[in-house]
Motif scaffolding. Structure first.
Motif, PDB file in Angstrom:
ATOM      1  N   GLU A 180      -7.175 -11.632  10.455  1.00  0.00           N
ATOM      2  CA  GLU A 180      -6.881 -10.227  10.246  1.00  0.00           C
ATOM      3  C   GLU A 180      -5.607 -10.065   9.445  1.00  0.00           C
ATOM      4  OE1 GLU A 180      -6.736 -11.847  13.092  1.00  0.00           O
ATOM      5  OE2 GLU A 180      -5.221 -11.012  14.463  1.00  0.00           O
ATOM      6  N   ALA A 181      -5.437  -8.895   8.856  1.00  0.00           N
ATOM      7  CA  ALA A 181      -4.199  -8.549   8.171  1.00  0.00           C
ATOM      8  C   ALA A 181      -3.208  -7.984   9.175  1.00  0.00           C
ATOM      9  CB  ALA A 181      -4.468  -7.512   7.076  1.00  0.00           C
ATOM     10  N   PHE A 213      -8.894  -0.546   1.309  1.00  0.00           N
ATOM     11  CA  PHE A 213      -9.285   0.421   2.332  1.00  0.00           C
ATOM     12  C   PHE A 213      -9.959   1.623   1.676  1.00  0.00           C
ATOM     13  CE2 PHE A 213      -7.129  -0.850   6.314  1.00  0.00           C
ATOM     14  CZ  PHE A 213      -6.399  -1.919   5.837  1.00  0.00           C
ATOM     15  N   PRO A 243      -1.648   0.110  10.075  1.00  0.00           N
ATOM     16  CA  PRO A 243      -2.979  -0.146  10.629  1.00  0.00           C
ATOM     17  C   PRO A 243      -2.970  -1.319  11.597  1.00  0.00           C
ATOM     18  CG  PRO A 243      -3.142   0.270   8.293  1.00  0.00           C
ATOM     19  CD  PRO A 243      -1.680   0.149   8.611  1.00  0.00           C
ATOM     20  N   TYR A 277       0.846  -1.187   0.000  1.00  0.00           N
ATOM     21  CA  TYR A 277       0.000   0.000   0.000  1.00  0.00           C
ATOM     22  C   TYR A 277       0.888   1.245   0.000  1.00  0.00           C
ATOM     23  CZ  TYR A 277      -3.825  -3.004   1.606  1.00  0.00           C
ATOM     24  OH  TYR A 277      -4.778  -3.986   1.716  1.00  0.00           O
ATOM     25  N   TYR A 321     -14.553  -6.155   8.491  1.00  0.00           N
ATOM     26  CA  TYR A 321     -13.346  -5.973   9.301  1.00  0.00           C
ATOM     27  C   TYR A 321     -13.230  -4.500   9.695  1.00  0.00           C
ATOM     28  CZ  TYR A 321     -11.235 -10.511   8.094  1.00  0.00           C
ATOM     29  OH  TYR A 321     -10.952 -11.840   7.961  1.00  0.00           O
ATOM     30  N   GLN A 363      -5.708   3.244  12.386  1.00  0.00           N
ATOM     31  CA  GLN A 363      -4.351   3.669  12.098  1.00  0.00           C
ATOM     32  C   GLN A 363      -4.055   4.919  12.895  1.00  0.00           C
ATOM     33  OE1 GLN A 363      -3.484   4.841   8.057  1.00  0.00           O
ATOM     34  NE2 GLN A 363      -1.322   4.306   8.270  1.00  0.00           N
ATOM     35  N   TYR A 411      -5.406  -4.187  13.529  1.00  0.00           N
ATOM     36  CA  TYR A 411      -6.681  -4.902  13.511  1.00  0.00           C
ATOM     37  C   TYR A 411      -7.451  -4.645  14.802  1.00  0.00           C
ATOM     38  CZ  TYR A 411      -9.730  -8.978  14.206  1.00  0.00           C
ATOM     39  OH  TYR A 411     -10.786  -9.801  14.478  1.00  0.00           O
ATOM     40  N   LEU A 444       3.418   0.691   2.945  1.00  0.00           N
ATOM     41  CA  LEU A 444       3.120  -0.328   3.938  1.00  0.00           C
ATOM     42  C   LEU A 444       2.990  -1.689   3.273  1.00  0.00           C
ATOM     43  CD1 LEU A 444       0.482   1.709   5.904  1.00  0.00           C
ATOM     44  CD2 LEU A 444       2.431   0.610   6.993  1.00  0.00           C
ATOM     45  N   GLY A 499      -5.957   8.251   2.578  1.00  0.00           N
ATOM     46  CA  GLY A 499      -6.167   6.854   2.920  1.00  0.00           C
ATOM     47  C   GLY A 499      -5.122   5.948   2.290  1.00  0.00           C
ATOM     48  N   LEU A 500      -5.266   4.651   2.526  1.00  0.00           N
ATOM     49  CA  LEU A 500      -4.328   3.667   1.994  1.00  0.00           C
ATOM     50  C   LEU A 500      -4.746   3.256   0.585  1.00  0.00           C
ATOM     51  CD1 LEU A 500      -4.231   3.261   5.222  1.00  0.00           C
ATOM     52  CD2 LEU A 500      -3.124   1.114   4.644  1.00  0.00           C
ATOM     53  N   GLN A 501      -3.828   3.401  -0.338  1.00  0.00           N
ATOM     54  CA  GLN A 501      -4.080   3.010  -1.710  1.00  0.00           C
ATOM     55  C   GLN A 501      -3.406   1.673  -1.971  1.00  0.00           C
ATOM     56  OE1 GLN A 501      -2.032   5.238  -4.784  1.00  0.00           O
ATOM     57  NE2 GLN A 501      -3.737   4.971  -6.202  1.00  0.00           N
ATOM     58  N   LEU A 502      -4.181   0.679  -2.378  1.00  0.00           N
ATOM     59  CA  LEU A 502      -3.616  -0.623  -2.687  1.00  0.00           C
ATOM     60  C   LEU A 502      -2.858  -0.549  -4.000  1.00  0.00           C
ATOM     61  CD1 LEU A 502      -3.353  -3.655  -2.049  1.00  0.00           C
ATOM     62  CD2 LEU A 502      -5.519  -3.990  -3.259  1.00  0.00           C
ATOM     63  N   TYR A 527     -10.234  -1.795  11.201  1.00  0.00           N
ATOM     64  CA  TYR A 527      -8.845  -1.504  11.550  1.00  0.00           C
ATOM     65  C   TYR A 527      -8.762  -0.046  11.979  1.00  0.00           C
ATOM     66  CZ  TYR A 527      -7.476  -5.713   9.011  1.00  0.00           C
ATOM     67  OH  TYR A 527      -7.333  -7.008   8.589  1.00  0.00           O
ATOM     68  N   HIS A 530     -13.544  -8.342  13.675  1.00  0.00           N
ATOM     69  CA  HIS A 530     -14.243  -8.655  12.435  1.00  0.00           C
ATOM     70  C   HIS A 530     -15.422  -9.571  12.739  1.00  0.00           C
ATOM     71  CE1 HIS A 530     -11.935 -12.438  12.515  1.00  0.00           C
ATOM     72  NE2 HIS A 530     -12.752 -12.904  11.589  1.00  0.00           N
ATOM     73  N   PHE A 551       0.295  -5.704   9.501  1.00  0.00           N
ATOM     74  CA  PHE A 551       1.016  -4.676   8.756  1.00  0.00           C
ATOM     75  C   PHE A 551       2.418  -4.487   9.320  1.00  0.00           C
ATOM     76  CE2 PHE A 551      -2.041  -2.621   5.935  1.00  0.00           C
ATOM     77  CZ  PHE A 551      -3.221  -3.177   6.372  1.00  0.00           C
ATOM     78  N   GLY A 552       3.337  -4.135   8.428  1.00  0.00           N
ATOM     79  CA  GLY A 552       4.639  -3.684   8.859  1.00  0.00           C
ATOM     80  C   GLY A 552       4.557  -2.258   9.376  1.00  0.00           C
ATOM     81  N   TYR A 564     -10.972   2.361   9.875  1.00  0.00           N
ATOM     82  CA  TYR A 564     -11.350   1.850   8.560  1.00  0.00           C
ATOM     83  C   TYR A 564     -12.278   0.648   8.702  1.00  0.00           C
ATOM     84  CZ  TYR A 564      -7.265   4.466   6.836  1.00  0.00           C
ATOM     85  OH  TYR A 564      -6.352   5.443   6.529  1.00  0.00           O
TER      86      TYR A 564
END
Lengths: 111, 112
Positions: A99-100, B102, B44, A36, B34, B38, B46, A90, A43-46, B36, B49, A102-103, B87
């Motif tokens: 859940e995801a 997101f 982000p 991202y 879900y 940030q 979690y 990210l 916001g977060l852009q994939l 999240y 969910h 993140f770094g 989010y």
């Protein structure tokens, strides 16, 4: 749970220089991996996601590319950086129905 | 994956419950909701969910309407450290799990 290693934390690069950001994952196998970008105040852009080794989907046309040479390694690259590539990058990893993770991100400034 | 709609910003007094809404009217039967958050300049985190039933954990509660077209994240006793962008995401579960997209999220500001 998973641990996402992402480095470096900050990076300043000149326009036209190459880029390589690496992300490695611990604690899982065969996850979905994501890159991202987040511009300031946005916001977060994939950018890219991968469902397996060598499988990359690009979400937006851009100056960047991604590769997944190993199951838990995801690399973001560019041959020549543009000013517009500046942002907060990210890496994330997600298994089925979890859940995801993140770094901590890399803040890239192209000058 | 279904799109979500959230208010751009909300305020909440410290110690009060924060109720963050999310609309996902095009959600399909195999998509999970879900949440999240940030905190500035971090990845982000979690929160929670769910699929159909309401869920609760140590951080928050998730209330999903019966038709699943909307949900509410509840932080029961908001603190200043809960100030963040929240989010709401819907994504497919199962063996063909989908990409994680997101939206713009809701900026929650908790004030003293």
């Amino acid at each position: 749970s998973q641990t996402i290693h992402q480095w470096p934390a900050t990076l300043v690069q000149p326009v036209g220089s190459p880029l390589s950001l690496e992300c490695t994952v611990e604690g899982t196998s065969n996850p979905n991996l994501y890159w991202y970008r987040q511009a300031a105040g946005r916001g977060l852009q994939l950018l890219f996601y991968s469902v397996g080794i060598g499988q990359i989907s690009s979400e937006v046309p851009q100056n960047l590319s991604a590769s997944r040479p190993q199951d838990r390694q995801f690399i973001l690259s560019s041959k020549k950086l543009l000013l517009s590539d500046s942002g907060f990058y990210l890496c994330a990893s997600q298994d089925w129905n979890t859940e995801a993770f993140f770094g901590q991100g890399t803040r890239l400034t192209v000058v | 994956d279904a799109k979500t709609t959230q208010p751009p910003s909300m305020d909440c007094a410290e110690g009060r419950a924060a109720n963050l809404p999310c609309n996902h009217s095009t959600i399909s039967g195999n998509e999970y909701v879900y949440w999240y958050r940030q905190i500035h300049s971090q990845g982000p985190q979690y929160i929670i969910h769910g699929l159909k039933n309401n869920e609760t954990n140590e951080m928050a509660s998730l209330i999903i309407t019966e038709d699943r077209k909307s949900s509410t994240l509840i932080l029961p006793h908001a603190t200043l450290r809960d100030t963040a962008v929240y989010y709401c995401i819907v994504r497919t579960g199962g063996t063909s799990y989908g990409k994680l997209t997101f939206g713009q999220g809701t900026i929650l500001t908790v004030h003293p």
